[in-house]
Design a protein around this motif. Structure first.
Motif, PDB file in Angstrom:
ATOM      1  N   THR A  54       0.811  -1.226   0.000  1.00  0.00           N
ATOM      2  CA  THR A  54       0.000   0.000   0.000  1.00  0.00           C
ATOM      3  C   THR A  54       0.841   1.272   0.000  1.00  0.00           C
ATOM      4  O   THR A  54       0.304   2.361  -0.225  1.00  0.00           O
ATOM      5  N   ASP A  55       2.150   1.154   0.226  1.00  0.00           N
ATOM      6  CA  ASP A  55       2.971   2.349   0.419  1.00  0.00           C
ATOM      7  C   ASP A  55       2.847   3.349  -0.724  1.00  0.00           C
ATOM      8  O   ASP A  55       2.607   4.545  -0.497  1.00  0.00           O
ATOM      9  N   LEU A  56       3.034   2.907  -1.940  1.00  0.00           N
ATOM     10  CA  LEU A  56       3.079   3.829  -3.067  1.00  0.00           C
ATOM     11  C   LEU A  56       1.770   4.584  -3.256  1.00  0.00           C
ATOM     12  O   LEU A  56       1.759   5.705  -3.764  1.00  0.00           O
ATOM     13  N   ALA A  57       0.665   3.981  -2.846  1.00  0.00           N
ATOM     14  CA  ALA A  57      -0.625   4.661  -2.962  1.00  0.00           C
ATOM     15  C   ALA A  57      -0.803   5.735  -1.897  1.00  0.00           C
ATOM     16  O   ALA A  57      -1.645   6.636  -2.056  1.00  0.00           O
ATOM     17  N   LEU A  58      -0.008   5.686  -0.833  1.00  0.00           N
ATOM     18  CA  LEU A  58      -0.153   6.659   0.252  1.00  0.00           C
ATOM     19  C   LEU A  58       0.660   7.925   0.031  1.00  0.00           C
ATOM     20  O   LEU A  58       0.229   9.025   0.383  1.00  0.00           O
ATOM     21  N   TYR A  59       1.843   7.791  -0.537  1.00  0.00           N
ATOM     22  CA  TYR A  59       2.758   8.939  -0.635  1.00  0.00           C
ATOM     23  C   TYR A  59       2.137  10.199  -1.230  1.00  0.00           C
ATOM     24  O   TYR A  59       2.396  11.307  -0.733  1.00  0.00           O
ATOM     25  N   PRO A  60       1.316  10.113  -2.281  1.00  0.00           N
ATOM     26  CA  PRO A  60       0.796  11.352  -2.871  1.00  0.00           C
ATOM     27  C   PRO A  60      -0.050  12.191  -1.922  1.00  0.00           C
ATOM     28  O   PRO A  60      -0.253  13.384  -2.170  1.00  0.00           O
ATOM     29  N   HIS A  61      -0.534  11.602  -0.830  1.00  0.00           N
ATOM     30  CA  HIS A  61      -1.450  12.285   0.067  1.00  0.00           C
ATOM     31  C   HIS A  61      -0.785  12.725   1.376  1.00  0.00           C
ATOM     32  O   HIS A  61      -1.443  13.327   2.224  1.00  0.00           O
ATOM     33  N   LEU A  62       0.498  12.430   1.542  1.00  0.00           N
ATOM     34  CA  LEU A  62       1.175  12.644   2.819  1.00  0.00           C
ATOM     35  C   LEU A  62       1.992  13.925   2.852  1.00  0.00           C
ATOM     36  O   LEU A  62       2.456  14.414   1.827  1.00  0.00           O
ATOM     37  N   ASP A  63       2.167  14.433   4.072  1.00  0.00           N
ATOM     38  CA  ASP A  63       3.133  15.495   4.335  1.00  0.00           C
ATOM     39  C   ASP A  63       4.437  14.925   4.876  1.00  0.00           C
ATOM     40  O   ASP A  63       5.511  15.483   4.644  1.00  0.00           O
ATOM     41  N   GLN A  64       4.343  13.831   5.629  1.00  0.00           N
ATOM     42  CA  GLN A  64       5.502  13.239   6.297  1.00  0.00           C
ATOM     43  C   GLN A  64       5.447  11.721   6.170  1.00  0.00           C
ATOM     44  O   GLN A  64       4.360  11.131   6.230  1.00  0.00           O
TER      45      GLN A  64
END
Length: 250
Positions: free
Chosen positions: A24-34
């Motif tokens: 799931t990591d790659l799907a999360l990065y676009p929405h994160l600040d940190q």
């Protein structure tokens, strides 16, 4: 008290614990600040750290080191008695692994967030907090320290301020809180919120009322700089997509 300076004007930043070998990591990065990146203690290796750092660069995500007790067999979720020397050695080794990857990619390493049992133990044990704080003061790269917004005592916060170590106070979007501000143990079947609607509601409480609704329905005050989603929660990707919009609103 010392608090982290945000890179945006949003009242809450969004972070996740990543680099732990999940799809799931790659799907999360676009929405994160940190992004708090596992650096070998409980999970992670050179390859996962490299992929994580590259993703952070691609999406302008602030990079944090996510060390733990050196306990891959239990995913860092078991407390360990460690001498001061052994604790310092493992923290230095783990953070340096990620630091080297960051340096090779010309990416800044900005903060420290402990993982699992070590994170929880530090929030309850002033002596252990002081030991990690002393290590941070001696470490040759200044790092912000991400700590629990509710469980860190005033004495701990004062010690960090006197030491000149900036703190980033963290709350959790997808974890059930106890009335004392501690997280419900993961051995409890209700410890992790699996519903996107429940996660969004908890973040709404944090964003607009600076509180969470704990077990039993009692409101617990929480003033946080950043809110965490766990990458191993199946609801995280969908929640992250909606939280990116929700946290951008006043």
């Amino acid at each position: 008290m010392t608090r982290v300076t945000k890179k945006t004007d949003r009242p809450l930043l969004l972070n996740a614990d990543l680099g732990e070998g999940l799809d799931t990591d790659l799907a999360l990065y676009p929405h994160l600040d940190q992004a708090s990146i596992a650096c070998g203690g409980h999970a992670g290796d050179s390859a996962t750290m490299t992929r994580s750092v590259q993703a952070c660069l691609a999406y302008s995500v602030t990079i944090g080191a996510h060390p733990s007790y050196p306990d891959r067999d239990h995913f860092g979720r078991r407390s360990m008695a460690m001498s001061d020397h052994a604790l310092r050695e493992t923290l230095t080794e783990q953070v340096n692994r990620l630091r080297l990857v960051c340096e090779r990619a010309a990416a800044p390493l900005s903060y420290l967030k402990l993982h699992g049992a070590l994170y929880n133990d530090v929030s309850r044990d002033v002596d252990l907090f002081q030991r990690v704080l002393a290590w941070l003061m001696d470490y040759d790269l200044p790092l912000i320290w991400m700590v629990s917004a509710t469980a860190t005592t005033l004495a701990m916060r004062s010690a960090a301020e006197q030491a000149g170590v900036p703190l980033c106070f963290e709350a959790f979007a997808d974890r059930l809180y106890q009335v004392n501000g501690q997280l419900t143990a993961r051995t409890d079947s209700n410890a992790v919120h699996g519903s996107v609607d429940v996660i969004l509601a908890q973040v709404d409480e944090l964003q607009h009322r600076m509180q969470v609704i704990a077990l039993g329905g009692e409101a617990v005050p929480v003033k946080a700089d950043s809110v965490c989603l766990h990458g191993d929660n199946p609801a995280s990707v969908q929640a992250a997509k909606q939280l990116g919009r929700q946290l951008g609103s006043a």
